[in-house]
Design an enzyme around this catalytic site. Structure first.
Site, PDB file in Angstrom:
ATOM      1  N   ASP A  31      60.735  53.511  38.710  1.00  8.16           N
ATOM      2  CA  ASP A  31      61.088  53.178  37.332  1.00  8.16           C
ATOM      3  C   ASP A  31      61.975  54.303  36.788  1.00  8.16           C
ATOM      4  OD1 ASP A  31      59.536  51.272  34.916  1.00  8.16           O
ATOM      5  OD2 ASP A  31      60.842  52.931  34.326  1.00  8.16           O
ATOM      6  N   ASN A  85      53.213  43.329  32.363  1.00  7.05           N
ATOM      7  CA  ASN A  85      53.467  42.892  30.997  1.00  7.05           C
ATOM      8  C   ASN A  85      53.942  41.444  31.034  1.00  7.05           C
ATOM      9  OD1 ASN A  85      52.858  45.342  29.672  1.00  7.05           O
ATOM     10  ND2 ASN A  85      54.837  46.181  30.267  1.00  7.05           N
ATOM     11  N   GLY A  91      55.582  43.976  25.231  1.00  7.79           N
ATOM     12  CA  GLY A  91      56.523  44.963  25.747  1.00  7.79           C
ATOM     13  C   GLY A  91      57.308  44.570  26.975  1.00  7.79           C
ATOM     14  N   GLN A  92      57.168  43.318  27.442  1.00  4.88           N
ATOM     15  CA  GLN A  92      58.007  42.939  28.595  1.00  4.88           C
ATOM     16  C   GLN A  92      59.469  42.925  28.169  1.00  4.88           C
ATOM     17  OE1 GLN A  92      57.164  39.124  30.498  1.00  4.88           O
ATOM     18  NE2 GLN A  92      58.437  39.644  32.281  1.00  4.88           N
ATOM     19  N   HIS A  98      57.225  41.872  37.711  1.00  2.00           N
ATOM     20  CA  HIS A  98      57.164  43.209  38.324  1.00  2.00           C
ATOM     21  C   HIS A  98      55.821  43.833  38.003  1.00  2.00           C
ATOM     22  CE1 HIS A  98      58.957  43.552  34.294  1.00  2.00           C
ATOM     23  NE2 HIS A  98      58.334  44.708  34.178  1.00  2.00           N
ATOM     24  N   HIS A 100      53.978  47.280  37.490  1.00  2.00           N
ATOM     25  CA  HIS A 100      54.099  48.717  37.306  1.00  2.00           C
ATOM     26  C   HIS A 100      52.944  49.346  38.092  1.00  2.00           C
ATOM     27  CE1 HIS A 100      56.764  48.722  33.613  1.00  2.00           C
ATOM     28  NE2 HIS A 100      56.276  47.493  33.525  1.00  2.00           N
TER      29      HIS A 100
HETATM   30  P1  AMP Z   1      58.633  45.861  31.230  1.00  2.00           P
HETATM   31  O1  AMP Z   1      58.756  46.569  29.905  1.00  2.00           O
HETATM   32  O2  AMP Z   1      57.240  45.631  31.675  1.00  2.00           O
HETATM   33  O3  AMP Z   1      59.508  44.622  31.300  1.00  2.00           O
HETATM   34  O4  AMP Z   1      59.193  46.898  32.288  1.00  2.00           O
HETATM   35  C1  AMP Z   1      60.536  47.043  32.610  1.00  2.00           C
HETATM   36  C2  AMP Z   1      60.654  48.396  33.259  1.00  2.00           C
HETATM   37  O5  AMP Z   1      61.856  48.415  33.989  1.00  2.00           O
HETATM   38  C3  AMP Z   1      60.694  49.569  32.278  1.00  2.00           C
HETATM   39  O6  AMP Z   1      59.633  50.458  32.577  1.00  2.00           O
HETATM   40  C4  AMP Z   1      62.068  50.188  32.534  1.00  2.00           C
HETATM   41  O7  AMP Z   1      62.031  51.598  32.463  1.00  2.00           O
HETATM   42  C5  AMP Z   1      62.398  49.702  33.926  1.00  2.00           C
HETATM   43  N1  AMP Z   1      63.810  49.555  34.245  1.00  2.00           N
HETATM   44  C6  AMP Z   1      64.722  48.805  33.589  1.00  2.00           C
HETATM   45  N2  AMP Z   1      65.918  48.857  34.217  1.00  2.00           N
HETATM   46  C7  AMP Z   1      65.736  49.650  35.307  1.00  2.00           C
HETATM   47  C8  AMP Z   1      66.602  50.096  36.361  1.00  2.00           C
HETATM   48  N3  AMP Z   1      67.886  49.736  36.406  1.00  2.00           N
HETATM   49  N4  AMP Z   1      66.083  50.936  37.293  1.00  2.00           N
HETATM   50  C9  AMP Z   1      64.782  51.308  37.242  1.00  2.00           C
HETATM   51  N5  AMP Z   1      63.925  50.891  36.296  1.00  2.00           N
HETATM   52  C10 AMP Z   1      64.401  50.091  35.326  1.00  2.00           C
END
Ligand code: AMP
Ligand code: ZN
Length: 112
Positions: A31, A85, A91-92, A98, A100
């Site tokens: 991340d 999420n 917060g998604q 995905h 975490h």
């Molecule tokens: P969510 O908020 O559960 O949708 O999580 C999305 C996650 O993706 C967040 O923790 C971001 O920091 C991560 N994220 C978004 N774009 C990228 C990227 N290009 N490379 C790595 N992580 C990313």
């Protein structure tokens, strides 16, 4: 592959990422805004919007769980937290399922 999906583009190699683990069904990468010393995102190679969507595709859902297991084994993670999420309200921000996977610091329960 869904148009304009950041994680589909990461799986396809069109957006760079720091790969941590990969198998037939999953791709896992660091991340870029880590919330713990280990913060890896495990994504299905198939585009599904969230874990509820993945639940309607048993093969993909099983593949995602196996990917989390594979990552944990590879990285020797014994204690880790897995967060999905589902929905903007919690917060998604990326609508491609995905997990975490967080580890490496104390984590309270219930989460804040
Ligand atoms: P969510 O908020 O559960 O949708 O999580 C999305 C996650 O993706 C967040 O923790 C971001 O920091 C991560 N994220 C978004 N774009 C990228 C990227 N290009 N490379 C790595 N992580 C990313
Ligand atoms: Zn996608």
């Amino acid at each position: 592959m869904a148009a304009d999906c950041v994680f589909c583009k990461i799986v396809a190699g069109e957006i760079p990422s720091t790969k941590v683990y990969e198998d037939e069904d999953c791709y896992a990468f660091a991340d870029n805004n880590p919330q713990a010393p280990t913060h890896v995102l495990v994504v299905t190679k198939k585009h599904l919007t969230d874990i509820a969507d993945a639940g309607g595709d048993p093969e993909a859902a099983a593949g995602l769980l196996a990917g989390i297991r594979g990552l944990a084994e590879q990285e020797n993670l014994r204690d880790f937290r897995t967060v999905f999420n589902t929905g903007a309200g919690v917060g998604q921000t990326v609508f491609h399922v995905h997990a975490h996977v967080l580890a490496g610091r104390p984590m309270g329960w219930p989460p804040g």
